[in-house]
Write a protein that holds these residues in place. Structure first.
Motif, short mmCIF file in Angstrom:
data_model
loop_
_atom_site.label_atom_id
_atom_site.label_comp_id
_atom_site.label_asym_id
_atom_site.label_seq_id
_atom_site.Cartn_x
_atom_site.Cartn_y
_atom_site.Cartn_z
N LEU B 6 0.95 -1.16 0.02
CA LEU B 6 -0.07 -0.08 0.15
C LEU B 6 0.93 1.27 -0.08
O LEU B 6 1.75 1.18 1.05
N VAL B 7 0.54 2.02 -0.93
CA VAL B 7 1.43 3.39 -1.23
C VAL B 7 0.63 4.59 -0.84
O VAL B 7 -0.27 4.74 -1.70
N GLY B 8 1.05 5.39 0.09
CA GLY B 8 0.24 6.54 0.21
C GLY B 8 1.10 7.77 -0.27
O GLY B 8 2.02 7.82 -0.06
N CYS B 356 4.04 7.45 2.16
CA CYS B 356 4.23 6.26 3.29
C CYS B 356 4.11 4.83 2.23
O CYS B 356 3.23 5.02 1.07
N LEU B 357 4.67 3.95 2.74
CA LEU B 357 4.43 2.71 1.93
C LEU B 357 4.67 1.55 3.00
O LEU B 357 5.54 1.44 3.76
N ARG B 358 3.58 0.55 2.73
CA ARG B 358 3.67 -0.44 3.65
C ARG B 358 3.24 -1.73 3.09
O ARG B 358 2.20 -1.88 2.21
N PHE B 359 3.99 -2.95 3.37
CA PHE B 359 3.26 -4.26 2.88
C PHE B 359 2.20 -4.69 3.59
O PHE B 359 1.82 -3.98 4.96
N ALA B 360 1.21 -5.19 3.01
CA ALA B 360 0.05 -5.64 3.50
C ALA B 360 -0.36 -6.99 3.32
O ALA B 360 0.30 -7.48 2.14
#
Lengths: 89, 361
Positions: B6-8, B356-360
Motif C-alpha cells: 500500500l503506497v500513500g 508512506c509505503l507498507r506491505f499488507a
C-alpha cells in the motif's frame, strides 16, 4: 433562518446539501451546522472550533472579515457560503 | 512473503500487487487526495487510510472488503483546549502520520503531526488522546521537525507484551511505557542532538529521532535513524550507541530492521541535514549485517545517474520474511527487492510524491 451552502468539492467526500442553520453571526451559524451534522462540520471547523485554514466563508457577497472569532453578522434571510480558499490545495 | 504494498501519496492510495510478471499498480483509491498514513491490519484484515486534505483537514477511512468500498471513520482529534492554559501548542491534529496495530484485537495506535498519540480499542471507530504522554511537562519543549508541530511517528509494540511500548517523537525524544500508555518514561541516554547548544545536546526531550524500529525476534534491539545519525539500542531504548561507520552518510529518515536478524538493518542515506537529497545524486541503500560495525552500499537496480529521490520516514518497509523490502520516494519512484536489497527492481510507474509505503496481506 440563514441558509448555508457548501462548495461542491465536498460532495466527493460526503453529502453536503444546503441547510438552514440558526444564528445571527457566522460563529453561531457554523456551530449549528456542526450540531446538525458533526461529520460535515469537521470538514469546515477543526476540533477547537476554528475555521479550517484553507476554507473561506462568504455572507451574501461579503467575504467574512473576522476569521478568528467568526463575529461577522448574518441576517435572518441571508445566505452563507462555505467555500474552498484557493490556497491549500 | 507479502505480495501487496500500500503506497500513500500526495495524490492518492496506490495498491500494488505482485503477479508472476513482477509488481504493478492494481487499484487506486482517493485519487487526487493526500494520503498520510496507511495500514492493512493483520488481525482484522481492515484497511485504513488517513487523508490530510489541503482544505478540509485530516480524515480517516476504512475498508472491510479489501478496498472495494470505504467508509469514513471519526478521525483522531484533540479534546477542547482548556481555557487559560499556558500551553503554547495548538491542540489540533494536523495529520495522522502513523497507524500501528496495538497487538490486541481492535487496538490501533495513531501518531499525529501535532504531537498527539491516540488509541482506539474498537478498530478505529473511536479515538482517545493518550493524556499521560500529552500531559508530560517535557511535552511543552517539543518542537516541530520539518513540520510546524512535533510529530509522533513511531510506536514499537512489544511482540509478546502489548503493554510495552516505545514511542519516537520528532522533535521530542523517545518514550517508553510498560503499562499500555498509563505512564511514560523519557528514555534515550546516548542520543546526541548536535543542533542544540553544547550543554543541551544530550537532553532527552530535545532528541530528534526520525524513525525508530524494533526487531521482532529481539524487541530490546532498536534501530533509530536520528537527525544526527544512526543509533542502536540493545536495552529497548534506555541507552543508545552512536553508529559512525555508515556510508555514504549517516543522515536520513527511514530505517528497516530484519525481523529475525536484529543485527541487519537498512537505511536510505541523504546529504545532511537541511539539504536532504541523495549523496552525489545517486540513490543508494545502505545495509549493516553486523549491528553497525560496517555497512554495504547497495546500488544494483537503483538510479546512479542524477537522482534526487528522498525517502521519508514511513516510506521504507520490510515484510515478515525479512527478504522482501520496498521503498518509495518524493519523486514518485518505488523500488522493490526480493533478496534483502542485493538487487532492486523499479516499479514501472511514476507515482505522485510518496509519503508512506507498507506491505499488507
Amino acid at each position: 433562518m440563514p441558509k448555508v451552502a457548501f462548495t461542491g468539492q465536498l460532495q466527493r467526500f460526503l453529502p453536503a446539501p444546503s441547510m438552514e442553520a440558526a444564528g445571527n453571526c457566522v460563529r453561531a451559524v457554523l456551530d449549528d451546522v456542526c450540531r446538525q451534522n458533526p461529520r460535515l462540520g469537521a470538514y469546515v471547523l477543526d476540533e477547537q472550533g476554528s475555521l479550517r485554514k484553507h476554507v473561506t466563508v462568504f455572507v451574501g457577497d461579503r467575504q467574512i472579515a473576522d476569521r478568528l472569532t467568526l463575529s461577522d453578522p448574518v441576517g435572518p434571510g441571508e445566505e452563507v457560503y462555505v467555500l474552498q480558499a484557493l490556497s491549500g490545495g | 512473503m507479502s505480495n501487496r504494498i500500500l503506497v500513500g501519496t500526495k495524490k492518492g492510495l496506490f495498491d500494488l500487487r505482485r503477479t508472476g510478471a513482477g509488481w504493478s499498480v492494481g487499484t487506486v483509491h482517493f485519487l487526487g487526495d493526500p494520503v498520510s498514513a496507511v495500514l492493512g491490519d493483520p488481525q482484522s484484515g481492515t484497511l485504513y487510510a488517513a487523508l490530510a486534505l489541503g482544505h478540509f483537514g485530516n480524515k480517516l477511512w476504512a475498508s472491510h472488503d479489501d478496498g472495494r468500498t470505504w467508509t469514513e471513520r471519526v478521525a483522531p482529534a484533540f479534546p477542547p483546549k482548556p481555557e487559560g492554559t499556558e500551553d503554547p501548542h495548538p491542540w489540533t491534529v494536523h495529520s495522522v502520520g502513523m497507524l500501528e496495530p496495538g497487538g490486541v484485537p481492535g487496538r490501533i495506535w495513531a501518531g499525529t503531526v501535532g504531537g498527539g498519540l491516540f488509541r482506539s480499542d474498537d478498530h478505529g471507530e473511536s479515538w482517545i488522546l493518550n493524556r499521560p504522554l500529552w500531559d508530560q511537562p517535557e511535552r511543552q519543549k517539543w518542537m516541530g521537525g520539518g513540520n510546524d508541530q512535533a510529530s509522533v511517528h513511531s510506536i514499537c509494540v512489544h511482540p509478546a507484551n502489548a503493554n510495552d511500548l516505545v514511542v519516537g517523537v520528532s522533535v521530542g525524544g523517545a518514550w517508553r511505557s510498560r503499562d499500555a500508555g498509563a505512564t511514560w518514561s523519557l528514555i534515550g541516554d546516548g542520543l546526541v542532538a548536535d543542533y542544540m547548544p553544547p550543554e543541551l545536546q544530550g537532553a532527552k526531550e530535545a532528541q530528534d529521532p526520525h524513525r525508530v524500529v524494533q526487531a521482532r525476534s529481539n524487541p530490546d534491539r532498536l534501530w533509530c535513524q536520528h537527525h544526527n545519525g544512526i543509533f542502536r539500542s540493545d536495552d529497548r531504548g534506555t541507552t543508545w550507541t552512536r553508529i559512525t561507520s555508515a556510508k555514504p552518510s549517516a543522515f536520513g529518515f527511514a530505517v528497516a530492521v530484519h525481523p529475525d536478524k536484529p543485527d541487519r538493518a537498512w537505511f536510505v542515506p541523504a546529504v545532511k541535514d537541511e539539504k536532504r537529497y541523495p549523496v552525489d545524486g545517486k540513490l543508494v541503500v545502505s545495509r549493516t549485517d553486523d549491528a553497525g560495525k560496517s555497512f554495504a552500499v547497495q546500488t544494483n537496480g537503483l538510479p546512479q545517474q542524477p537522482a534526487y529521490d528522498l525517502v521519508y520516514r514511513h516510506a521504507l518497509d520490510i515484510d515478515g520474511s525479512g527478504e522482501r523490502l520496498a521503498f518509495g520516494s518524493t519523486t514518485g519512484g518505488v523500488w522493490v527487492s526480493e533478496n534483502g536489497g542485493e538487487r532492486w527492481a523499479e516499479l514501472p510507474a511514476r507515482l505522485p510524491p510518496i509519503a508512506c509505503l507498507r506491505f499488507a496481506a
